[in-house]
Scaffold this motif. Structure first.
Motif, PDB file in Angstrom:
ATOM      1  N   TRP A 119      44.956  -7.112  48.819  1.00  0.00           N
ATOM      2  CA  TRP A 119      45.780  -6.239  48.059  1.00  0.00           C
ATOM      3  C   TRP A 119      46.751  -6.990  47.563  1.00  0.00           C
ATOM      4  CZ3 TRP A 119      42.747  -1.938  46.046  1.00  0.00           C
ATOM      5  CH2 TRP A 119      42.074  -1.401  46.816  1.00  0.00           C
ATOM      6  N   ALA A 172      42.274  -7.528  44.488  1.00  0.00           N
ATOM      7  CA  ALA A 172      42.098  -5.455  43.751  1.00  0.00           C
ATOM      8  C   ALA A 172      43.970  -5.849  43.891  1.00  0.00           C
ATOM      9  CB  ALA A 172      42.110  -5.455  45.705  1.00  0.00           C
ATOM     10  N   ALA A 224      39.735  -3.811  41.549  1.00  0.00           N
ATOM     11  CA  ALA A 224      39.425  -2.490  41.845  1.00  0.00           C
ATOM     12  C   ALA A 224      40.897  -2.270  42.350  1.00  0.00           C
ATOM     13  CB  ALA A 224      38.942  -2.712  43.716  1.00  0.00           C
TER      14      ALA A 224
END
Length: 335
Positions: free
Chosen positions: A167, A185, A218
């Motif tokens: 992420w 993400a 995401a």
């Protein structure tokens, strides 16, 4: 609505760093029982009131004391480190705790200028190289350098069956663009942002490029929230974090998160504008009010998930806040 926990491992006044880290482990356990999706812990260095300087160490402890909740860094501050070492560390965690590890990546210094110098030879230069650092880290995590590249003959061992989920964390267009370009993400730090910026998350979604790891964008919206049985109680609990933030801004706060009474005395003698500023990006209220505000934020930002950071003086009040939010937001609790 999916909800998760972002833990800064606050040290309350009168408590020790060891007690704060134990409270963090118990928070992760409780979050798992309550049905939270993830538990992330932040990285800070020599910052008064925060205990965790090494998320990778704490995650080993948390992982060994939980069973299924996803755990990760929120974030590991990549400019301080070599991508290869970070990949090795999180691959190790992913080997120990299969299909549970997230690796949040940030570019902030995480401490003072002196701390930055102690950690990094040339932090600003490394920040400028952030796209290259991220690219190399992803290659190490995927073990997919091309044959003609320098690192093609090495692996960030041990190689887990399921790689850590990367992420990119941030509060700006730069971080969103970086995440979109690499197909990772993205988590937006609403609680750190000075202005409402739903356009940043929407830009990330629109520009997202599939790279083989994620098939679709995401996103997480990280929000500061405090919930109590009544609005008045929640606002009272929030005084501790507000006073502490004001103290930090003035170079104070070395005694940790003040109690409600300590905070009230401090704020009553301070510039009240600081209270108004600290309220700007906090969700504070009773369970119904907090649920409504969280739902509104999710709708405005179109985030897949909300990640909640809660700072209170009492560790029991912090867990109670997360429990009340779970009762309201999650449709059912796990047995």
């Amino acid at each position: 609505m999916k909800i998760s926990i972002l833990d800064q491992s606050p040290i309350s006044s009168g408590k020790t760093a060891g007690q704060a880290l134990q409270a963090s482990m118990h928070l992760a356990q409780m979050g798992e029982k309550l049905g939270y999706s993830r538990y992330w812990i932040a990285e800070h260095h020599d910052l008064p009131g925060l205990a965790c300087s090494a998320p990778e160490v704490m995650l080993g402890y948390v992982g060994a004391n939980t069973k299924k909740i996803r755990i990760g860094s929120g974030a590991v501050l990549l400019p301080h480190y070599k991508p290869y070492k970070i990949a090795e560390t999180f691959n190790m965690l992913a080997t120990l705790f299969p299909d549970r590890i997230d690796i949040g990546i940030g570019r902030a210094p995480g401490g003072s200028a002196e701390v930055t110098m102690a950690l990094s030879d040339n932090f600003l230069e490394q920040v400028r190289k952030m796209p290259e650092l991220v690219k190399n880290l992803l290659h190490f995590l995927n073990n997919d350098f091309s044959a003609d590249e320098m690192f093609s003959k090495i692996s960030a061992a041990p190689l887990p069956a399921v790689s850590p989920q990367p992420w990119i964390l941030g509060t700006s267009e730069k971080s969103a663009i970086l995440a979109a370009e690499h197909g990772t993400a993205y988590a937006f730090g609403h609680f750190m942002s000075e202005k409402e910026r739903p356009d940043i998350l929407k830009q990330y979604t629109a520009d997202f490029k599939v790279n083989g790891m994620l098939k679709r964008p995401a996103s997480i919206l990280a929000v500061s929230a405090i919930c109590a049985e009544t609005t008045e109680k929640a606002e009272e609990l929030a005084l501790s974090g507000r006073a502490w933030q004001t103290q930090l801004a003035k170079g104070e706060g070395k005694n940790g998160i003040p109690s409600v009474e300590e905070a009230r005395q401090y704020l009553n003698s301070d510039d009240h504008q600081s209270i108004d500023n600290s309220k700007r990006h906090m969700v504070v209220g009773n369970p119904q009010e907090v649920k409504a505000e969280l739902q509104e934020l999710q709708a405005v930002y179109e985030a897949d998930e909300l990640m909640i950071v809660t700072i209170t003086h009492s560790y029991e009040d912090r867990i109670r806040s997360y429990g009340l939010i779970a009762d309201q937001v999650l449709s059912s609790r796990p047995e």
